[in-house]
Design a protein around this motif. Structure first.
Motif, PDB file in Angstrom:
ATOM      1  N   LEU A 225      -1.624  -7.833   1.545  1.00  0.00           N
ATOM      2  CA  LEU A 225      -0.518  -6.872   1.613  1.00  0.00           C
ATOM      3  C   LEU A 225       0.801  -7.549   1.925  1.00  0.00           C
ATOM      4  O   LEU A 225       1.863  -7.085   1.547  1.00  0.00           O
ATOM      5  CB  LEU A 225      -0.803  -5.804   2.679  1.00  0.00           C
ATOM      6  CG  LEU A 225      -1.817  -4.727   2.308  1.00  0.00           C
ATOM      7  CD1 LEU A 225      -1.913  -3.699   3.412  1.00  0.00           C
ATOM      8  CD2 LEU A 225      -1.460  -4.040   1.005  1.00  0.00           C
TER       9      LEU A 225
ATOM     10  N   LEU B 275      -5.601  -5.516  -0.618  1.00  0.00           N
ATOM     11  CA  LEU B 275      -5.882  -4.538  -1.665  1.00  0.00           C
ATOM     12  C   LEU B 275      -6.849  -5.174  -2.648  1.00  0.00           C
ATOM     13  O   LEU B 275      -6.765  -6.374  -2.929  1.00  0.00           O
ATOM     14  CB  LEU B 275      -4.609  -4.145  -2.407  1.00  0.00           C
ATOM     15  CG  LEU B 275      -3.518  -3.404  -1.637  1.00  0.00           C
ATOM     16  CD1 LEU B 275      -2.308  -3.199  -2.533  1.00  0.00           C
ATOM     17  CD2 LEU B 275      -4.027  -2.069  -1.130  1.00  0.00           C
TER      18      LEU B 275
ATOM     19  N   PHE C 187      -8.661   0.191  -1.048  1.00  0.00           N
ATOM     20  CA  PHE C 187      -8.250  -0.310   0.274  1.00  0.00           C
ATOM     21  C   PHE C 187      -9.254   0.200   1.295  1.00  0.00           C
ATOM     22  O   PHE C 187      -9.557   1.388   1.342  1.00  0.00           O
ATOM     23  CB  PHE C 187      -6.842   0.195   0.607  1.00  0.00           C
ATOM     24  CG  PHE C 187      -6.351  -0.187   1.973  1.00  0.00           C
ATOM     25  CD1 PHE C 187      -6.064  -1.499   2.285  1.00  0.00           C
ATOM     26  CD2 PHE C 187      -6.186   0.788   2.968  1.00  0.00           C
ATOM     27  CE1 PHE C 187      -5.601  -1.858   3.549  1.00  0.00           C
ATOM     28  CE2 PHE C 187      -5.720   0.440   4.236  1.00  0.00           C
ATOM     29  CZ  PHE C 187      -5.428  -0.887   4.522  1.00  0.00           C
TER      30      PHE C 187
ATOM     31  N   LEU D 167       0.829  -1.202   0.000  1.00  0.00           N
ATOM     32  CA  LEU D 167       0.000   0.000   0.000  1.00  0.00           C
ATOM     33  C   LEU D 167       0.865   1.255   0.000  1.00  0.00           C
ATOM     34  O   LEU D 167       0.662   2.164  -0.813  1.00  0.00           O
ATOM     35  CB  LEU D 167      -0.925  -0.003   1.221  1.00  0.00           C
ATOM     36  CG  LEU D 167      -1.834   1.221   1.374  1.00  0.00           C
ATOM     37  CD1 LEU D 167      -2.736   1.376   0.155  1.00  0.00           C
ATOM     38  CD2 LEU D 167      -2.652   1.129   2.648  1.00  0.00           C
TER      39      LEU D 167
END
Length: 458
Positions: free
Chosen positions: A305, A337, A281, A263
């Motif tokens: 992630l 995600l 997200f 992220l």
């Protein structure tokens, strides 16, 4: 037929005219010509004839042992390698010795660093002399490590360069073996440092790195970190500590940490104007429906992630499947995600290898039948590819954005142009060296040399 020597799929042989007392050869009747691993190939003229000087590292995964050779050139011809690449090679003649029988053969000279054997014995050299039993291995006997050491003890290069540590977990991994070997070939002293065997002393005046048994690791010029995702925190702590001791690290701890946080890395990349697939997200299961719509609906990709090398990446083909998958991950308190699925990529992506701000090689990876991920570890295939100027720009900028000197940048081709998928801080070398037959490990060592020099001149 009775007089022919029966050999297995691999055998030890000798090339006495070239000063090579023993070398392990892959016996391959599918290959027409024989090939010998050679580096620093330099043509010259001798008595009005063309000759060539070259160096041979006859022992696999050993860059210290070097035999310097000279031979008359008998030809220079195009040879297609097993990866399909055509290369113009020098051809020389040499006597070969197998099972106390000698005869003359032709061999082509090429860098076989990415291959499993330093020599390939093709069918031209076997004709009339050998029979191959592919089920056998070393049918003519093995050669003991002691005898090999006796043969080559006078051919070991003394280290004259840097002392470089490879900070990793598995010394037998192809990438790690190649980096050690490439460093030795460049004249450096290479040492494998196992991450789990290191521990540190925090001291404002004299920080120290200790190794199992109490050994002090205090005399390295540089360290190349190759850290498994499962030990990112500890590996980066060690990398950071080496840097605090004044040791040059090829990738810094902060750069590795940033690249491992999918992220955070995506946020950094888009803030630098780099294109990515639309990604969502969220924390609450109440937002699942809007999250799916945000990325264009199903089919879509769900990524853990913490996942790496294609693990923790799932394709949800319908909206219902996507809702179930997302909510299941959230119930396990897993961070995920949700990403747009680029259908037009047809299960292909591009891995671009960046070293010290330059693209050194790239390959197209194709997913195995029934798979949507282009992963060669899961039955996929790879081939060398020429990338566009825009893809090259994206790869170089992505590595720079995350502060990585070495990076594997993954790009997918969408209908509106290339999209950046991920940036890997410890990219594997086996696939890229295999399809390109380039010395990528050597390029990494050259980046270390440059970095150490720059750091010393500050």
């Amino acid at each position: 037929m009775i007089n022919k020597i029966v050999v297995g799929s691999e055998e030890w042989c000798a090339l006495p005219q070239l000063g090579i007392p023993t070398i392990k050869a892959r016996v391959d009747s599918g290959a027409k010509t024989s090939a010998l691993h050679a580096v620093n190939i330099t043509p010259f003229t001798k008595e009005n004839e063309q000759w060539v000087r070259f160096e041979v590292h006859p022992l696999q995964a050993n860059g210290k042992t070097t035999v310097s050779c000279e031979a008359k050139v008998v030809d220079r011809r195009n040879v297609k390698s097993s990866s399909g690449k055509s290369e113009k090679r020098y051809v020389v003649k040499s006597v070969i010795s197998i099972a106390e029988t000698t005869w003359e053969i032709e061999v082509t000279l090429t860098n076989r660093d990415s291959m499993g054997y330093r020599m390939l014995l093709g069918r031209q050299a076997m004709s009339g002399k050998l029979l191959v039993d592919p089920e056998m291995s070393f049918n003519l006997g093995e050669i003991s490590p002691n005898l090999i050491e006796q043969y080559y003890k006078t051919h070991e290069k003394q280290s004259t360069g840097l002392k470089i540590g490879l900070l990793a977990s598995n010394p037998d991994l192809y990438s790690n073996r190649r980096i050690i070997e490439a460093g030795q070939q460049h004249g450096h002293e290479m040492e494998f440092i196992n991450i789990k065997d290191c521990y540190i002393k925090l001291d404002g005046k004299k920080p120290e790195m200790h190794y199992r048994g109490g050994k002090l690791l205090n005399d390295f010029d540089a360290v190349i970190p190759r850290i498994r995702p499962s030990i990112t925190f500890y590996g980066c702590a060690l990398t950071r500590h080496f840097a605090a001791m004044g040791v040059y690290t090829l990738n810094t701890a902060s750069a590795i940490t940033q690249s491992r946080d999918k992220l955070h890395s995506l946020q950094m990349l888009i803030n630098d104007g780099l294109p990515i697939p639309t990604t969502g997200f969220a924390n609450s299961p109440l937002d699942t429906e809007d999250l799916i719509d945000m990325v264009g609906g199903a089919p879509l990709i769900v990524k853990l992630l913490e996942g790496t090398q294609g693990k923790g990446v799932v394709l949800a083909e319908t909206k219902k499947a996507a809702e179930s998958l997302i909510n299941a991950f959230k119930s396990l308190k897993a961070n995920i995600l949700v990403q747009q699925f680029i259908k037009e990529s047809n299960g292909k992506d591009i891995r671009i290898f960046v070293v010290d701000g330059k693209v050194v090689e790239s390959m197209m990876r194709t997913a195995a039948p029934g798979e949507f991920r282009a992963n060669i570890h899961m039955g996929g295939s790879a081939a060398r590819i020429k990338i566009t100027a825009e893809e090259k720009r994206i790869a170089i900028q992505a590595a720079k954005t995350l502060g990585l000197k070495v990076a594997g940048v993954d790009i997918i081709r969408g209908s509106n142009g290339p999209l950046l998928l991920e940036v890997n801080s410890s990219p594997g070398l086996e696939g890229i060296e295999g399809v390109s037959e380039k010395d990528i490990a050597g390029a990494m060592i050259e980046a270390v040399e440059k970095g150490v020099k720059k750091q010393k001149n500050k």
